[in-house]
Design an enzyme around this catalytic site. Structure first.
Site, PDB file in Angstrom:
ATOM      1  N   GLU A  24       0.177 -12.728 -18.959  1.00  0.00           N
ATOM      2  CA  GLU A  24      -0.775 -12.773 -20.077  1.00  0.00           C
ATOM      3  C   GLU A  24      -1.644 -11.525 -20.124  1.00  0.00           C
ATOM      4  OE1 GLU A  24      -0.228 -15.240 -17.924  1.00  0.00           O
ATOM      5  OE2 GLU A  24       0.742 -16.729 -19.203  1.00  0.00           O
ATOM      6  N   HIS A  41      -3.306 -28.261 -19.665  1.00  0.00           N
ATOM      7  CA  HIS A  41      -2.665 -28.217 -20.982  1.00  0.00           C
ATOM      8  C   HIS A  41      -3.580 -28.861 -22.011  1.00  0.00           C
ATOM      9  CE1 HIS A  41       0.782 -27.809 -18.216  1.00  0.00           C
ATOM     10  NE2 HIS A  41       1.312 -27.084 -19.161  1.00  0.00           N
TER      11      HIS A  41
HETATM   12  C1  LIG Z   1      -0.278 -18.507 -16.336  1.00  0.00           C
HETATM   13  C2  LIG Z   1       0.757 -19.356 -16.972  1.00  0.00           C
HETATM   14  N1  LIG Z   1       1.396 -18.912 -18.064  1.00  0.00           N
HETATM   15  C3  LIG Z   1       2.311 -19.680 -18.702  1.00  0.00           C
HETATM   16  C4  LIG Z   1       2.634 -20.923 -18.235  1.00  0.00           C
HETATM   17  C5  LIG Z   1       3.659 -21.809 -18.963  1.00  0.00           C
HETATM   18  N2  LIG Z   1       4.897 -21.905 -18.173  1.00  0.00           N
HETATM   19  C6  LIG Z   1       5.125 -22.936 -17.337  1.00  0.00           C
HETATM   20  S1  LIG Z   1       6.538 -22.766 -16.489  1.00  0.00           S
HETATM   21  C7  LIG Z   1       6.905 -21.295 -17.225  1.00  0.00           C
HETATM   22  C8  LIG Z   1       8.143 -20.551 -16.825  1.00  0.00           C
HETATM   23  C9  LIG Z   1       8.185 -20.243 -15.347  1.00  0.00           C
HETATM   24  O1  LIG Z   1       9.386 -19.622 -14.998  1.00  0.00           O
HETATM   25  P1  LIG Z   1       9.761 -19.285 -13.489  1.00  0.00           P
HETATM   26  O2  LIG Z   1       8.579 -18.706 -12.797  1.00  0.00           O
HETATM   27  O3  LIG Z   1      10.991 -18.470 -13.496  1.00  0.00           O
HETATM   28  O4  LIG Z   1      10.024 -20.696 -12.789  1.00  0.00           O
HETATM   29  P2  LIG Z   1      11.168 -21.761 -13.085  1.00  0.00           P
HETATM   30  O5  LIG Z   1      10.637 -22.700 -14.142  1.00  0.00           O
HETATM   31  O6  LIG Z   1      12.365 -21.027 -13.520  1.00  0.00           O
HETATM   32  O7  LIG Z   1      11.377 -22.497 -11.803  1.00  0.00           O
HETATM   33  C10 LIG Z   1       5.915 -20.970 -18.155  1.00  0.00           C
HETATM   34  C11 LIG Z   1       5.923 -19.773 -19.020  1.00  0.00           C
HETATM   35  C12 LIG Z   1       1.943 -21.356 -17.074  1.00  0.00           C
HETATM   36  N3  LIG Z   1       2.181 -22.556 -16.534  1.00  0.00           N
HETATM   37  N4  LIG Z   1       1.039 -20.563 -16.476  1.00  0.00           N
END
Ligand SMILES: Cc1ncc(C[n+]2csc(CCOP(=O)(O)OP(=O)(O)O)c2C)c(N)n1
Ligand SMILES: Cc1ncc(C[n+]2csc(CCOP(=O)(O)OP(=O)(O)O)c2C)c(N)n1
Ligand SMILES: [Mg+2]
Ligand SMILES: [Mg+2]
Lengths: 325, 403, 325, 403
Positions: free
Chosen positions: A60, A130
């Protein structure tokens, strides 16, 4: 006039803005081909290409840093933060950079083209990450504008105005209304004014002030209050910074009573600002203390969300207390 | 992903397997290293670079002295890093955007920011483009494509990525160069900026001035790695390390970096190894954290002297020209300083303008209340009061016309 | 009793805390052998070793992330942010992590040991990046405590209490008092209460509320006001979150008038919260509107700093206006 | 700094010069790669790992189904990544701290978090350690040294550096392992954490689950580099890439990483290459951003099946045991789910406790006002009202006693 939900209205506004001006870009996490986790940017990449609508890496502070630079260059970025709860890593870029860009350079450079969109607020069983309503942080930051729409019609008109506004705007979208709020929305381009509140209902006994999804809650409370014979005036602030003091003061001159409501915690919430400013301007007209109906001074809960939220019953009680003071 | 090889032993790597060499062309005596070839740098440009280096040095010396005399509240010197900053700037197109940290006044000097323009900012007078709102050294120039300095570190790095992305879309063949210290490179914004630039193929040059210190913190407490350069591998970004006191190497490296950035829309990281010869700022005293001996060793590597020797060897420069240049620069600095000091502050209204494109009703109310208050106590707010006094205003206008 | 300036008092508090408890650590940018850019941590590395007092890399989000982890592990970190203006890169770690750590885990884990120190406020010709007063952002964040001392004696006692408090504390140090404020400070260990305001002067006509360096400014204003025969009661809030509503309300019950002052911009500043809460609790006692004397709704300026600041003249005018309402 | 070599040509590097190999031991058919040697993994431990993998899979399948039936508001599966998570956990000391992202329930299963404990969190009932305050899957366990999950991504990474620094000072021989996705590794907190860990020589294992996606964003739009592993070079940190679906390789790599971390106080980065076989969460439908074909190709690399084959070859496991295990797990999940669903929510007071160590006066006022309000409208707040009703409370106590 077509009927749209709030997401469709937002998508439609983005489509119009991008169609009309090549300089408008939309980006953020999952915003590209997928169209965002709420689908607010659906089909924009298809229509305007990957260069103008795209996924960013998951960072972000980078999204807003990048957006600040783009806006300084003359582009018109519309950056999405996936949830308002995740806007805080970008807080420095917003508070120290976006907000001060024009001022510090003596207007040599500005990031006025920037709009930051973020779904916000509770009522979706989202728990404390959320559901947050962080508007007060930004409303304490000179240089920013903070806008919150209450329904699809407002969302489209205010978003188009925000994108074209010469100042950076944080546009908070009440996500529990995304699909729940449905209404008539003109197909064509239109804008609603930034910095102006709207009196959505006239009345004489008490003034209610809110923004976003609280307007719906206020309406329910007002229905109950009017059954008791209390005449309510309702104001949707729409813009929190700069906020429309005159409209609220004018109403309170008439009603002598004010109830302000928001979901965010009470202490330091924006209702405090409104109460402080209005007691100053309307001191001799006030017939009862200005009341605040807000979230509790806790992180946003989950199982007991209903108990936490400033619902219509809490508001109607505040109205009654105000009138019976 | 290019992961192809498999291994069946748990072998850990740490990147020390290879080290990143330093690109050098010019030796301290002004001659080229064996096998080194000077970049094309014609006479006029070479002298423009050199003059900018000397002008920066003189400006810094005089303004630090002015700060010591109490004429100026704060100052920061580029001293020791002139070759890194000016060599890089000279390798760019003049219309390329530069986003600096705060120690890159040399770039402005090279591009033609006048001493008057410097002084107006330093004294925050009514002619300061920044309207007296920021501390000294926070210069900016729209016409010279130099973004106004912002104190929070590293924020300009992802902004540079965004700016350059806009340039790529505009298709005008320009790129952005962003300067930052090896300390600032520890910020999260650095990581964001480099990764996004690599993913989105952005024509941006990340120019890290590794001068060994972030205020009192030596780079050995800033990172365990061999400098900042190896981070480029983590983003698959082109990278070069260069002797930051070697004007020819900096110039050649940046020119090539710009070619890669603009022709291939690829970001590049340059790490220029140098040393902050002066204190961090006028508020700092380095004797608390480093030795005179260390400073002396670096003073011997002075980048200006190195270039001067090269120019003299070429017959493009002489001791007399040096002396004349120094004298005229000193005089000019002192004269412009006197002018700028005497100029009045920005008007009271500048307190509330530019927060937004238009002054909001609440800000107007606040300004009106302030004016009423100042009229009541004019002696307590001499700066604010003067711009409320119609006589003073008229006088100011007349004075301006007279120059 | 020895005389100390505020920096010496802070240094002394850190020394006592580290000497008494091995788990106390001090770190931040330039905090190690150099002792911090203001020298608040002088000699602590010498005395307690590099493992317990050290420089960090230049990354505020990392400093606070690291500190959160350390506190969760059971250590007692005292993290320095070099200027409060640079706390924003750590905003996510503070607002989403520090503040919610205990709540979200149902008290399985907490970061109560954490104290974040940051020099803050204006009056030093620092322009908008060395002068900000960001306390309202944190005071709107349940889970944090926010403490601001007004003089060396308070600084030592409140800092020791903050370090030992079971909740995370943001400790804002009014940097223009660092060397300017000098006073008697006991050599020995002592604590002052968190969450309690202090009435520093009793009076009957009007209540003045402030914190940090504003107390000195209030005192100058009160001197002028008392020459006019206005009797002023002065309250140092000391803790902004949770703030001591009872003390302020009690005073306003008596005086019927309230003036609140802070350097931060007016809109959304913490004076708004105080005004909102007090008009609610003291409605029938108020004889004039609660007044706010604050910074302007702009970034912090430089050349016109004097004009921007809520000085004694602005405060005395507000007192007069309140009394003559 | 180890910069020794000089060059005299402006040669740019990008790190593609060498690629990072993948450490693999076990083939999909359950036999070892040529030249590979299985780590010491005695019978009981191997079966404990395997059982945890199967239990995680079963839990995930059942709970997703429960979510689909509307019994649960939200769920996230570990499916496809069980070997990465559980293999790593098994290589640690049980008292080592684990800080997970959210997809690492396998670590908890392995350490003995009971299905009851899972269910209480998932249904946010009165027995949930988190007191019903966080969304499903935000588990935590103090006794199992598993930090309560937090939704904001990457925040736990610098916290792990800090936690491990505390462990190092405590000198108890423990370390911290922090899990995160390849998406989360883009956050600024990642950069801060790794750099600080390297500088301060902290015993922390950074375990990156590179499963190819961050929600809809493929890793090719997350970074341009060859995965996350090469970033280690930027911090001079030990690194290994491992086949995340290979239980033996993950186990061996993590065991060695732990040795480096604890014996040498050095951080280590492990990148486990895997694939998220399920949707991102119960709110997600991956058909919008990836192909069935791609999913199928990865389904063939199922880590559980791979380990099962290895165990069967060893004679440590059989089809019958598999069937019995699956059945008993399914039954147990369903039974515990039914129990947890029926449990009442946490009491109303839990709205305001734990914000601070003690409830503040203002929170007490807010709670009191809320209670008054709920007493006025009990039907509107059934969950809150029930804990205000003394009969219900007594009933609850009795019910608890009965179990
Ligand atoms: C700071 C923040 N930004 C956005 C999100 C929303 N979000 C939750 S999971 C996710 C994707 C995470 O991907 P990754 O780190 O590759 O983990 P995976 O789900 O593949 O295990 C996002 C964008 C969040 N939880 N926290
Ligand atoms: C976000 C932020 N944190 C801290 C500071 C205070 N500060 C100003 S300069 C500086 C050191 C910067 O060092 P480096 O990046 O190496 O640049 P150099 O001064 O060596 O040119 C620090 C810590 C700041 N300006 N911004
Ligand atoms: Mg440096
Ligand atoms: Mg992933």
């Amino acid at each position: 006039m077509p009927t749209m939900n709030m997401l469709q209205a937002i998508n439609n506004a983005l489509d119009i803005a991008m169609g009309e001006d090549d300089k408008v870009l939309c980006f953020g996490e999952d915003v590209g081909s997928f169209g965002g986790v709420f689908r607010a940017t659906s089909h924009l990449q298809e229509k305007y290409g990957r260069a103008r609508c795209f996924n960013t890496p998951l960072v972000e502070q980078g999204i807003i840093g990048f957006a600040n630079g783009l806006a300084a260059q003359g582009s018109v970025p519309v950056a999405e933060i996936q949830f308002a709860d995740y806007i805080f890593p970008a807080f420095d870029q917003i508070v120290n950079e976006t907000a001060k860009f024009r001022y510090r350079s003596g207007d040599l450079f500005n990031v006025g083209g920037l709009t930051i969109r973020a779904p916000y607020g509770g009522g979706i069983a989202g728990g404390h990450y959320h559901s947050q309503s962080p508007e007060a942080y930004f409303a304490h930051t000179p240089g920013l504008k903070v806008v919150v729409p209450r329904d699809p019609y407002q969302a489209k008109g205010l978003l188009l105005a925000s994108i074209r506004d010469p100042d950076p705007v944080i546009f908070f979208e009440p996500k529990r209304l995304y699909r729940a709020a449905v209404g008539e929305v003109p197909e064509e381009d239109y804008q609603l004014p930034i910095g102006e509140a709207e009196v959505t209902k006239e009345g004489t006994d008490v003034t209610l002030v809110g923004w976003g999804a609280q307007l719906e809650v206020i309406d329910r409370a007002v229905e109950l209050a009017e059954k008791d014979g209390i005449s309510c005036e309702v104001i949707d602030l729409r813009t929190l910074l700069p906020w429309d003091q005159d409209s609220v003061a004018e109403s309170v001159f008439k009603t002598g009573r004010l109830v302000v409501t928001h979901e965010a915690p009470r202490t330091g919430g924006f209702a405090g600002e409104i109460a402080a400013a209005i007691q100053e301007r309307c001191f001799l007209y006030l017939e009862s203390p200005i009341a605040r109906v807000t979230g509790l001074d806790t992180p946003f809960p989950l199982t007991l969300e209903k108990e936490y939220l400033p619902d219509h019953l809490k508001i109607v009680e505040a109205i009654r207390a105000s009138v019976n003071f | 992903m290019t992961t192809t090889a498999d291994i069946h032993e748990p072998t850990f790597l740490a990147g020390d397997e290879f080290s990143i060499p330093t690109f050098r062309l010019l030796k301290q005596d002004g001659t080229l290293h064996e096998g080194a070839k000077a970049p094309d740098l014609e006479h006029d440009k070479a002298l423009a670079i050199y003059r900018a280096m000397v002008a920066t040095r003189v400006l810094d010396e005089r303004m630090l002295a002015a700060q010591r005399q109490g004429r100026l509240s704060f100052y920061m010197q580029c001293t020791g890093e002139e070759a890194a900053v000016i060599g890089a700037t000279a390798a760019l197109d003049d219309a390329d955007m530069i986003m600096a940290q705060y120690r890159e006044q040399g770039a402005l000097v090279y591009r033609g920011f006048t001493f008057d323009e410097f002084m107006n900012q330093l004294f925050g007078n009514e002619l300061d483009y920044g309207k007296g709102r920021q501390m000294p050294i926070h210069y900016g120039s729209r016409k010279l494509h130099y973004m106004t300095i912002s104190s929070p570190l590293a924020t300009q790095i992802p902004q540079a990525t965004g700016y350059a992305y806009g340039q790529k879309l505009a298709g005008d063949g320009q790129c952005t160069t962003v300067f930052f210290g090896e300390g600032a490179a520890s910020e999260g914004d650095f990581h964001a900026a480099l990764n996004m630039a690599a993913v989105h193929e952005v024509p941006v040059i990340f120019f890290c001035r590794n001068n060994g210190y972030a205020i009192s913190t030596p780079s050995i407490e800033q990172f365990a790695a061999d400098g900042v350069a190896p981070r480029a591998f983590g983003y698959r970004m082109h990278v070069i390390r260069v002797d930051g006191n070697d004007i020819l190497a900096v110039y050649a490296a940046t020119r090539e970096a710009r070619r890669i950035a603009v022709e291939h829309n690829k970001p590049v990281l340059i790490e220029a190894m140098s040393y902050r010869l002066a204190a961090h700022s006028s508020s700092d005293d380095p004797s608390g954290y480093r030795s005179k001996k260390e400073e002396e060793a670096w003073r011997e590597k002075d980048p200006i002297l190195r270039m001067q020797r090269w120019l003299i060897d070429l017959g493009w420069w002489s001791e007399e020209e040096e002396k004349a240049l120094q004298e005229s620069l000193r005089r000019e600095v002192l004269e412009t300083m006197k002018r700028a000091e005497k100029r009045p502050p920005p008007p009271l209204d500048s307190l509330v303008t530019d927060v937004y494109a238009d002054v909001t009703p609440e800000l107007q109310r606040q300004l009106d209340a302030l004016k009423t208050h100042i009229r009541q106590y004019p002696e307590a707010y001499p700066k604010g009061a003067r711009s409320l006094d119609p006589d003073v205003r008229a006088g100011d206008e007349a004075a301006k016309g007279g120059e």
